[in-house]
Design a protein around this motif. Structure first.
Motif, PDB file in Angstrom:
ATOM      1  N   GLY A 381     -31.908  29.179 -34.126  1.00 56.70           N
ATOM      2  CA  GLY A 381     -31.822  30.390 -34.933  1.00 56.70           C
ATOM      3  C   GLY A 381     -33.034  31.265 -34.687  1.00 56.70           C
ATOM      4  N   MET A 382     -32.818  32.568 -34.641  1.00 57.56           N
ATOM      5  CA  MET A 382     -33.909  33.521 -34.438  1.00 57.56           C
ATOM      6  C   MET A 382     -33.844  34.583 -35.524  1.00 57.56           C
ATOM      7  SD  MET A 382     -34.842  35.853 -31.083  1.00 57.56           S
ATOM      8  CE  MET A 382     -33.361  36.880 -31.172  1.00 57.56           C
ATOM      9  N   ASN A 383     -34.871  34.636 -36.366  1.00 64.85           N
ATOM     10  CA  ASN A 383     -34.940  35.652 -37.409  1.00 64.85           C
ATOM     11  C   ASN A 383     -35.836  36.796 -36.948  1.00 64.85           C
ATOM     12  OD1 ASN A 383     -36.664  33.189 -37.965  1.00 64.85           O
ATOM     13  ND2 ASN A 383     -37.732  34.635 -39.317  1.00 64.85           N
ATOM     14  N   VAL A 384     -35.259  37.999 -36.975  1.00 62.17           N
ATOM     15  CA  VAL A 384     -35.925  39.205 -36.498  1.00 62.17           C
ATOM     16  C   VAL A 384     -36.155  40.137 -37.685  1.00 62.17           C
ATOM     17  CG1 VAL A 384     -35.728  41.233 -35.009  1.00 62.17           C
ATOM     18  CG2 VAL A 384     -34.903  38.997 -34.203  1.00 62.17           C
ATOM     19  N   ASN A 385     -37.427  40.365 -38.025  1.00 61.49           N
ATOM     20  CA  ASN A 385     -37.805  41.195 -39.175  1.00 61.49           C
ATOM     21  C   ASN A 385     -37.133  40.734 -40.463  1.00 61.49           C
ATOM     22  OD1 ASN A 385     -39.521  42.762 -37.640  1.00 61.49           O
ATOM     23  ND2 ASN A 385     -38.045  44.389 -37.290  1.00 61.49           N
ATOM     24  N   VAL A 386     -36.834  39.438 -40.526  1.00 57.60           N
ATOM     25  CA  VAL A 386     -36.339  38.769 -41.734  1.00 57.60           C
ATOM     26  C   VAL A 386     -37.225  37.550 -41.916  1.00 57.60           C
ATOM     27  CG1 VAL A 386     -34.412  37.564 -42.832  1.00 57.60           C
ATOM     28  CG2 VAL A 386     -33.966  39.558 -41.379  1.00 57.60           C
ATOM     29  N   TRP A 387     -37.768  37.384 -43.116  1.00 60.15           N
ATOM     30  CA  TRP A 387     -38.830  36.385 -43.264  1.00 60.15           C
ATOM     31  C   TRP A 387     -38.481  35.309 -44.277  1.00 60.15           C
ATOM     32  CZ3 TRP A 387     -41.319  37.028 -39.102  1.00 60.15           C
ATOM     33  CH2 TRP A 387     -41.490  38.318 -38.578  1.00 60.15           C
ATOM     34  N   ASP A 388     -39.281  34.237 -44.227  1.00 65.19           N
ATOM     35  CA  ASP A 388     -39.166  33.108 -45.152  1.00 65.19           C
ATOM     36  C   ASP A 388     -37.827  32.391 -45.023  1.00 65.19           C
ATOM     37  OD1 ASP A 388     -41.720  33.708 -46.214  1.00 65.19           O
ATOM     38  OD2 ASP A 388     -40.834  35.202 -47.538  1.00 65.19           O
ATOM     39  N   VAL A 389     -37.329  32.287 -43.791  1.00 60.56           N
ATOM     40  CA  VAL A 389     -36.061  31.584 -43.575  1.00 60.56           C
ATOM     41  C   VAL A 389     -36.195  30.460 -42.547  1.00 60.56           C
ATOM     42  CG1 VAL A 389     -34.582  33.510 -44.253  1.00 60.56           C
ATOM     43  CG2 VAL A 389     -35.387  33.357 -41.887  1.00 60.56           C
ATOM     44  N   THR A 390     -37.400  30.207 -42.072  1.00 60.26           N
ATOM     45  CA  THR A 390     -37.571  29.174 -41.049  1.00 60.26           C
ATOM     46  C   THR A 390     -37.149  27.800 -41.551  1.00 60.26           C
ATOM     47  OG1 THR A 390     -39.365  30.379 -39.961  1.00 60.26           O
ATOM     48  CG2 THR A 390     -39.244  28.015 -39.553  1.00 60.26           C
ATOM     49  N   ASP A 391     -37.525  27.459 -42.767  1.00 58.22           N
ATOM     50  CA  ASP A 391     -37.181  26.125 -43.298  1.00 58.22           C
ATOM     51  C   ASP A 391     -35.676  25.903 -43.356  1.00 58.22           C
ATOM     52  OD1 ASP A 391     -39.802  25.388 -43.461  1.00 58.22           O
ATOM     53  OD2 ASP A 391     -39.988  25.664 -45.626  1.00 58.22           O
ATOM     54  N   PRO A 392     -34.890  26.816 -43.958  1.00 58.54           N
ATOM     55  CA  PRO A 392     -33.438  26.559 -43.965  1.00 58.54           C
ATOM     56  C   PRO A 392     -32.803  26.591 -42.583  1.00 58.54           C
ATOM     57  CG  PRO A 392     -33.940  28.700 -44.968  1.00 58.54           C
ATOM     58  CD  PRO A 392     -35.227  27.973 -44.808  1.00 58.54           C
TER      59      PRO A 392
END
Length: 420
Positions: A381-392
């Motif tokens: 998964g790659m979050n782009v300019n969306v934060w605090d989602v690495t753990d899920p």
């Protein structure tokens, strides 16, 4: 007080080696700890070299892992500017460049990687650069500032992470930038063709010129200085400087010459280690960029070149050296900053390993999370300019469970709910 009953030697003064030394002491090891580094600088972190430090936003001292005084305080014997020329496994000894022999009881190879070189005419000209070491970043920072002042031109070979981050820095300084990339989109080896356009558009909006489907064949110059970069399709790109950003090769020569098992380059290269980061020699471990480790989570051998692997792999290797039961199965993670785009990537999904890409969010605004799936299971998964989602995201990867892709794409569905 150091007890000389055992000597643990670490070869490699990057983040992995420094954190391994720190962990040996924090875990209560009282023997000698020797850290050998072939650079004259104290161990430092590499991400700032293409990010904050290169942009002039961070001071030089901010890159170091520890204050220089920490090594003496922790009784870590630091040998700077020393190359290890030979490893004698039978004698359990290392030979340094100055002829010194260093005995070890246990050894950690954290030798890192080195930039791949362009094998074309003209690479000996002034103005041809690589970016791997602090000295490279210091030089390149001045080059980019000069190019920006003089409307100079930089040609970058390679549209990987380093190439794109340096391009962003160069444009921030005001330099003209052309990126030559053999694939049809940036970052192909990591994110595949599906999302490459996001980064193409981002950089084009900031004035970067892309030349896809081509490779450099020659760098021409006059009086020792760069004038242009030629490509295999007959194009000529005017340039004052050229950056080779075509990847990095693990530094395995020391291990290979000593007879340790190594992984062939076509399979990613690296010193072969098990899930406890132990090599084919029971008294030698390897970690960081140089190590290709069996990863139980993904069921493959992985060599990961990113900051988080050094940060976590060094301590894991140190604990394994101390006899602790270690299984290094972390989800690979890295981050990148380019202009106003920030991203985090977790997982492992090279092209060909997935059958679907699911996006939640707004690609056009570059605020989204992309997921790479195989048989409904999230591989990365790659979050782009969306934060605090690495753990899920990492929990989704670790669960290995098929997910509802409609819910996965829905921003109103909590990611955490998909792994409960």
């Amino acid at each position: 007080m150091v007890d000389a009953h055992q000597t643990f030697v670490i070869v490699g003064g990057g983040l992995a080696g420094a954190k391994a030394a720190e962990t040996l002491r924090s875990e209560g090891f009282t023997g000698r700890v020797i850290l050998i580094c072939d650079e004259r600088d104290h161990p430092y972190e590499r991400p700032p070299l293409s990010k904050g430090y290169l942009l002039g936003k961070e001071e030089r001292d901010s890159v170091f892992v520890h204050e220089p005084s920490w090594y003496a305080q922790a009784d870590v014997e630091l040998h700077l500017g020393q190359t290890v020329t030979a490893l004698d496994r039978a004698a359990k000894a290392l030979t340094l460049g100055d002829g010194t022999r260093v005995q070890y009881d246990k050894l950690l190879l954290a030798t890192g990687a080195e930039p791949r070189r362009l094998d074309i005419p003209g690479t000996g000209l002034a103005g041809v650069h690589h970016l791997r070491r602090l000295a490279h970043a210091e030089l390149l920072r001045g080059v980019l500032a000069s190019l920006g002042r003089d409307n100079g031109r930089l040609v970058i070979a390679g549209a990987g992470w380093i190439g794109l981050e340096v391009a962003a820095a160069a444009r921030t300084y005001g330099a003209e930038v052309t990126i030559v990339e053999p694939m049809a989109s940036p970052l192909h080896a990591v994110i595949g063709p599906e999302l490459g356009e996001v980064f193409t558009d981002l950089h084009r909006e900031h004035g970067v010129v892309f030349h896809f489907g081509a490779k450099l064949t020659e760098i021409t110059g006059q009086d020792g200085m760069v004038l242009a970069a030629l490509t295999d399709d007959g194009e000529e790109h005017p340039a004052h400087d050229v950056l080779a950003a075509i990847g990095a090769a693990p530094r395995t020569a020391l291990a290979e010459n000593a007879g340790l098992d190594v992984v062939p380059r076509k399979e990613g290269g690296g010193i072969a280690v098990d899930a406890g980061l132990r090599t084919s020699d029971p008294d030698i471990w390897a970690c960081g960029d140089a190590a290709a480790a069996e990863n139980p989570l993904f069921g493959v051998r992985l060599r990961v070149e990113h900051w988080a692997n050094a940060l976590n792999g060094g301590p894991a290797a140190a604990r394994s050296m101390l006899g602790q039961d270690v299984t290094y199965d972390r989800v690979p993670y890295f981050f990148s900053d380019q202009y106003d785009l920030g991203l985090e990537y977790s997982g492992y999904a090279p092209p060909g390993s997935y059958d679907q890409v699911v996006v939640r969010g707004d690609l056009g605004r570059r605020e989204f999370i992309a997921f790479w799936l195989k048989d409904g299971r999230v591989l990365a998964g790659m979050n782009v300019n969306v934060w605090d989602v690495t753990d899920p995201i990492q929990k989704l990867i670790r669960s290995k469970k098929a997910v509802d892709t409609t819910a996965l794409a829905d921003p109103n569905t909590e990611l955490a709910s998909l792994v409960e």
